[in-house]
Structures are given as structure tokens and as C-alpha cells.
Design a protein around this motif. Structure first.
Motif, PDB file in Angstrom:
ATOM      1  N   ASP A 134       0.954  -1.151   0.092  1.00  0.00           N
ATOM      2  CA  ASP A 134      -0.082  -0.022  -0.117  1.00  0.00           C
ATOM      3  C   ASP A 134       0.686   1.449   0.138  1.00  0.00           C
ATOM      4  N   LEU A 135       1.954   1.410   0.839  1.00  0.00           N
ATOM      5  CA  LEU A 135       2.627   2.389   0.958  1.00  0.00           C
ATOM      6  C   LEU A 135       3.631   2.654  -0.303  1.00  0.00           C
ATOM      7  N   PHE A 136       4.007   1.451  -1.056  1.00  0.00           N
ATOM      8  CA  PHE A 136       4.578   1.477  -2.441  1.00  0.00           C
ATOM      9  C   PHE A 136       3.686   2.304  -3.450  1.00  0.00           C
ATOM     10  N   GLU A 137       2.323   1.997  -3.484  1.00  0.00           N
ATOM     11  CA  GLU A 137       1.617   2.559  -4.381  1.00  0.00           C
ATOM     12  C   GLU A 137       1.401   4.045  -3.967  1.00  0.00           C
ATOM     13  N   GLN A 138       1.396   4.318  -2.847  1.00  0.00           N
ATOM     14  CA  GLN A 138       1.109   5.671  -2.394  1.00  0.00           C
ATOM     15  C   GLN A 138       2.376   6.517  -2.927  1.00  0.00           C
ATOM     16  N   SER A 139       3.681   5.921  -2.886  1.00  0.00           N
ATOM     17  CA  SER A 139       4.869   6.564  -3.055  1.00  0.00           C
ATOM     18  C   SER A 139       5.041   6.702  -4.439  1.00  0.00           C
ATOM     19  N   TYR A 140       4.835   5.680  -5.242  1.00  0.00           N
ATOM     20  CA  TYR A 140       5.501   5.622  -6.518  1.00  0.00           C
ATOM     21  C   TYR A 140       4.115   5.950  -7.779  1.00  0.00           C
ATOM     22  N   GLY A 141       3.022   5.659  -7.208  1.00  0.00           N
ATOM     23  CA  GLY A 141       1.853   5.873  -8.168  1.00  0.00           C
ATOM     24  C   GLY A 141       1.481   4.712  -8.946  1.00  0.00           C
ATOM     25  N   HIS A 142       2.099   3.495  -8.509  1.00  0.00           N
ATOM     26  CA  HIS A 142       1.685   2.488  -9.412  1.00  0.00           C
ATOM     27  C   HIS A 142       1.813   1.186  -8.376  1.00  0.00           C
ATOM     28  N   ALA A 143       1.064   0.126  -8.554  1.00  0.00           N
ATOM     29  CA  ALA A 143       1.452  -1.003  -7.720  1.00  0.00           C
ATOM     30  C   ALA A 143       2.701  -1.881  -8.016  1.00  0.00           C
ATOM     31  N   LEU A 144       3.191  -2.245  -6.761  1.00  0.00           N
ATOM     32  CA  LEU A 144       4.413  -3.354  -7.020  1.00  0.00           C
ATOM     33  C   LEU A 144       3.844  -4.845  -7.243  1.00  0.00           C
ATOM     34  N   GLY A 145       2.955  -5.149  -6.565  1.00  0.00           N
ATOM     35  CA  GLY A 145       2.202  -6.432  -6.675  1.00  0.00           C
ATOM     36  C   GLY A 145       2.944  -7.473  -5.719  1.00  0.00           C
ATOM     37  N   ASP A 146       1.921  -8.400  -4.992  1.00  0.00           N
ATOM     38  CA  ASP A 146       2.564  -9.147  -4.146  1.00  0.00           C
ATOM     39  C   ASP A 146       3.819 -10.415  -4.753  1.00  0.00           C
ATOM     40  N   LYS A 147       3.456 -10.497  -5.934  1.00  0.00           N
ATOM     41  CA  LYS A 147       4.590 -11.608  -6.702  1.00  0.00           C
ATOM     42  C   LYS A 147       5.707 -10.897  -6.701  1.00  0.00           C
ATOM     43  N   VAL A 148       5.729  -9.818  -7.301  1.00  0.00           N
ATOM     44  CA  VAL A 148       7.228  -9.157  -7.421  1.00  0.00           C
ATOM     45  C   VAL A 148       7.953  -9.093  -6.160  1.00  0.00           C
ATOM     46  N   TRP A 149       7.161  -8.607  -5.082  1.00  0.00           N
ATOM     47  CA  TRP A 149       7.753  -8.207  -3.772  1.00  0.00           C
ATOM     48  C   TRP A 149       8.183  -9.800  -3.156  1.00  0.00           C
ATOM     49  N   ALA A 150       7.165 -10.982  -3.361  1.00  0.00           N
ATOM     50  CA  ALA A 150       7.985 -12.195  -2.805  1.00  0.00           C
ATOM     51  C   ALA A 150       9.226 -12.559  -3.837  1.00  0.00           C
ATOM     52  N   TRP A 151       9.118 -12.607  -4.879  1.00  0.00           N
ATOM     53  CA  TRP A 151      10.300 -12.799  -5.694  1.00  0.00           C
ATOM     54  C   TRP A 151      11.486 -12.123  -5.331  1.00  0.00           C
ATOM     55  N   ARG A 152      11.689 -10.699  -5.157  1.00  0.00           N
ATOM     56  CA  ARG A 152      12.686 -10.055  -4.853  1.00  0.00           C
ATOM     57  C   ARG A 152      13.329 -10.472  -3.221  1.00  0.00           C
ATOM     58  N   PHE A 153      12.166 -10.286  -2.272  1.00  0.00           N
ATOM     59  CA  PHE A 153      12.650 -10.133  -1.053  1.00  0.00           C
ATOM     60  C   PHE A 153      12.388 -11.447  -0.171  1.00  0.00           C
ATOM     61  N   ARG A 154      11.959 -12.418  -0.740  1.00  0.00           N
ATOM     62  CA  ARG A 154      11.375 -13.813  -0.063  1.00  0.00           C
ATOM     63  C   ARG A 154      12.283 -14.892  -0.710  1.00  0.00           C
ATOM     64  N   ASP A 155      12.223 -14.889  -2.038  1.00  0.00           N
ATOM     65  CA  ASP A 155      12.601 -16.109  -2.778  1.00  0.00           C
ATOM     66  C   ASP A 155      13.761 -16.067  -3.569  1.00  0.00           C
ATOM     67  N   ASN A 156      14.489 -14.972  -3.263  1.00  0.00           N
ATOM     68  CA  ASN A 156      15.973 -14.601  -3.803  1.00  0.00           C
ATOM     69  C   ASN A 156      16.950 -15.739  -3.212  1.00  0.00           C
ATOM     70  N   PRO A 157      17.644 -16.275  -4.220  1.00  0.00           N
ATOM     71  CA  PRO A 157      18.415 -17.412  -3.667  1.00  0.00           C
ATOM     72  C   PRO A 157      19.665 -16.975  -3.034  1.00  0.00           C
ATOM     73  N   ALA A 158      20.056 -15.687  -2.992  1.00  0.00           N
ATOM     74  CA  ALA A 158      21.089 -14.971  -2.225  1.00  0.00           C
ATOM     75  C   ALA A 158      20.714 -15.099  -0.973  1.00  0.00           C
TER      76      ALA A 158
END
Length: 317
Positions: free
Chosen positions: A20-44
Motif C-alpha cells: 500500500d505504501l509503495f503505491e502511495q509513494s510511486y503511483g503504481h502497484a508493485l504486486g505481491d508476486k514481485v515483492w515475494a520474488w525479490r525479497f523472499r525467494d531470492n537465492p542469495a
């Protein structure tokens, strides 16, 4: 900072507030799949995320993406500075430096060696002034306008367009990684995660293959009227030049107006591409960082000549 505000690390379930804060800040949605891909499922590893709350209102957010860097032959876990957000009602209170210092302290306790990234023109001054970052370089786009007269050779039968990466790219990584002082991991698992599993982008892959060995690859995509070379890694300059020329050929066939990439001016491929008309141009991207681990190497960290960076090392492309 008001004593009514509290800082804590990310907890499962905070995603709704973050998105919700992302959309307020940047004017477009990030999406839960993108968030999970980058911050939860990153192999690093998972991202390092800290939040400032005012009751149940998320007032500020800072996150770094885990990145494995090879520095002088040794593997280090580092963080790519990323999503910086402050709720509109809490801006101007100096929340971000407080939050970032907390994040860096946690990263150091976790053994992470460095935080680095590409501040935009609005945030650059704050990273340098308030967080003790050091500027490493101002990266220009290396671009070829396609109104130039380009001579194409016959399409090579050893350049293939692939739909995914495979184990051969591990062998390429092992052969190439020692050629660079500082380079992010580019093994098969990382490449699959970064370019194939990415839910928000669609990339194309060309590989230079001889006798079942991959001698190089290029990852590219179209952005508006430009073909962007997001990543490239090769064992030899000829392979790199032929891969780029194939991207140029495809860009011409698909009526693009230019081809652009990031490439260190010290790299021999930079010199080869200059011969066919590539030139440094705008936009210029700030690049800097902060050392967190006392045993991490010194001056070379802040010497851009020691880094191998492509657009794919950023979270923007």
C-alpha cells in the motif's frame, strides 16, 4: 523522530502495508508476486527490511536486496539498496536516515559486508551526507543510435536464442569469475531467478555456444524505442561483440531506434563496441556504497575500474 514512532524489522504479514505504501509513494502497484520474488525467494537470501510505525500506520520503509558479490576471489554477502519510502504525512521528519542506520547496523550484525546501489537525483545527496556513503562512479548509458550505417555479418550458427538458462552457465561462471575483481554472482541459479522467474519483466536470451559449451550470453529487452542489454558475460571479446551485433540486428528488424547498455570503459568489449558507433550518453546513474565489514577490502571497493556492472545489477531494469 517522535517517541510515538517505533522501528522494527519486517514480520510476515507486513506485505499488505508495504505494498500500500509503495503505491502511495510511486503511483503504481508493485504486486505481491514481485515483492515475494525479490525479497523472499531470492537465492542469495531474504531481503533486509526495516519499518517505522505510528500505531498501525506504516510511516517509513527501507529494504535491501541480498546480493552475493565476489570480491578479490572471496564470496561476500552484500545488500543492494532499494525501496525507500516515507508516508506522505511523515515526510520532512528525517525518518529515512534513522531507519537506514538501523538497517545497516542489523546487516553488520548478520555479517553482511557492504551496502551499495544506485541513488536517484533526489536521494543521492542524503546517502552521501547523512549515511556516509561514498560515490564510486557516475555510470553513463553506452548507446548505439540505429540510424547509423551498420554492416552485419552473416548470422552465426553458434548464436542461439534460449528460453531459459541451464547447468552450462555454471561452467561459464566458473571460467569467467576470476577475470574480475568485483562481480556479482552469475551462476545458473541466479540467472534463472533474476531473468526467468522475474514476474514483472520478460527478457530475451542469446547464447554463444560451441561444442555444447556456452562461451557467453546476453540478456536484453525492449523498453519503448530502445533495446536494452541488461546483462552480458563472455569468455572472450569476439563472443561479446558478436552477441551485441546480433542484438543490434534484431533491434533493426524490430524498428527500434537505439541499443543501450552499461559497460565499464576499461573493459575490452567497450573498446570493440566503440568501433561500431557506441558512445557514452545520458542518462547518467549515480553509483555508491558503504562498507559494513571491517575485514572487507579497502580502496578497490570505491574504484569503479575494479567493478563489473551491467544494468542487471540494478533493480530498475
Amino acid at each position: 523522530m517522535s517517541f510515538d514512532l517505533g522501528i522494527r524489522p519486517y514480520q510476515p504479514g507486513d506485505e499488505k502495508f508495504i505494498l500500500d505504501l509503495f503505491e502511495q509513494s510511486y503511483g503504481h502497484a508493485l504486486g505481491d508476486k514481485v515483492w515475494a520474488w525479490r525479497f523472499r525467494d531470492n537465492p542469495a537470501g531474504p531481503g533486509v527490511i526495516d519499518l517505522i510505525w505510528d500505531g498501525n500506520i506504516l510511516a517509513a520503509h527501507y529494504a535491501v536486496t541480498a546480493v552475493k558479490l565476489q570480491i578479490n576471489g572471496q564470496d561476500w554477502l552484500t545488500g543492494l539498496s532499494g525501496t525507500t519510502m516515507t508516508h506522505p504525512n511523515y515526510r520532512g521528519r528525517g525518518l529515512f536516515p534513522v531507519l537506514a542506520r538501523k538497517t545497516y547496523s542489523r546487516m553488520a550484525e548478520m555479517g553482511m559486508a557492504m551496502v551499495w546501489g544506485f541513488p536517484n537525483t533526489l536521494s543521492h545527496r542524503g546517502f552521501i551526507r547523512d549515511l556516509n556513503w561514498r560515490d564510486i562512479y557516475e555510470i553513463p548509458k553506452f548507446q548505439l543510435p540505429l540510424d547509423a550505417k551498420i554492416k552485419f555479418q552473416t548470422v552465426r550458427d553458434y548464436i542461439f536464442e534460449l528460453s531459459a538458462f541451464d547447468e552450462r552457465f555454471n561452467r561459464l561462471w566458473e571460467r569467467v569469475k576470476s577475470s574480475y575483481s568485483i562481480i556479482s554472482r552469475r551462476d545458473y541459479v541466479h540467472l534463472q531467478w533474476r531473468y526467468i522467474q522475474n514476474p514483472s519483466e520478460r527478457y530475451r536470451i542469446l547464447a554463444f555456444v560451441q561444442k555444447e559449451d556456452v562461451l557467453g550470453y546476453v540478456v536484453f529487452k525492449r523498453y519503448q524505442d530502445e533495446f536494452q542489454v541488461i546483462d552480458i558475460l563472455t569468455t572472450e571479446i569476439q563472443a561479446g561483440e558478436e552477441l551485441i551485433l546480433q542484438v543490434v540486428r534484431i533491434a533493426c528488424e524490430e524498428s527500434a531506434r537505439s541499443v543501450g547498455l552499461w559497460l565499464n570503459v576499461t573493459h575490452p568489449l567497450h573498446h570493440a563496441l566503440e568501433k561500431i558507433g557506441f558512445r557514452n550518453t545520458e542518462p547518467v546513474t549515480y553509483f555508491g556504497g558503504l562498507r559494513l565489514h571491517p575485514e572487507l577490502g579497502g580502496a578497490e571497493l570505491f574504484d569503479f575500474r575494479e567493478w563489473y556492472l551491467t544494468m542487471g545489477d540494478s533493480d530498475v531494469f
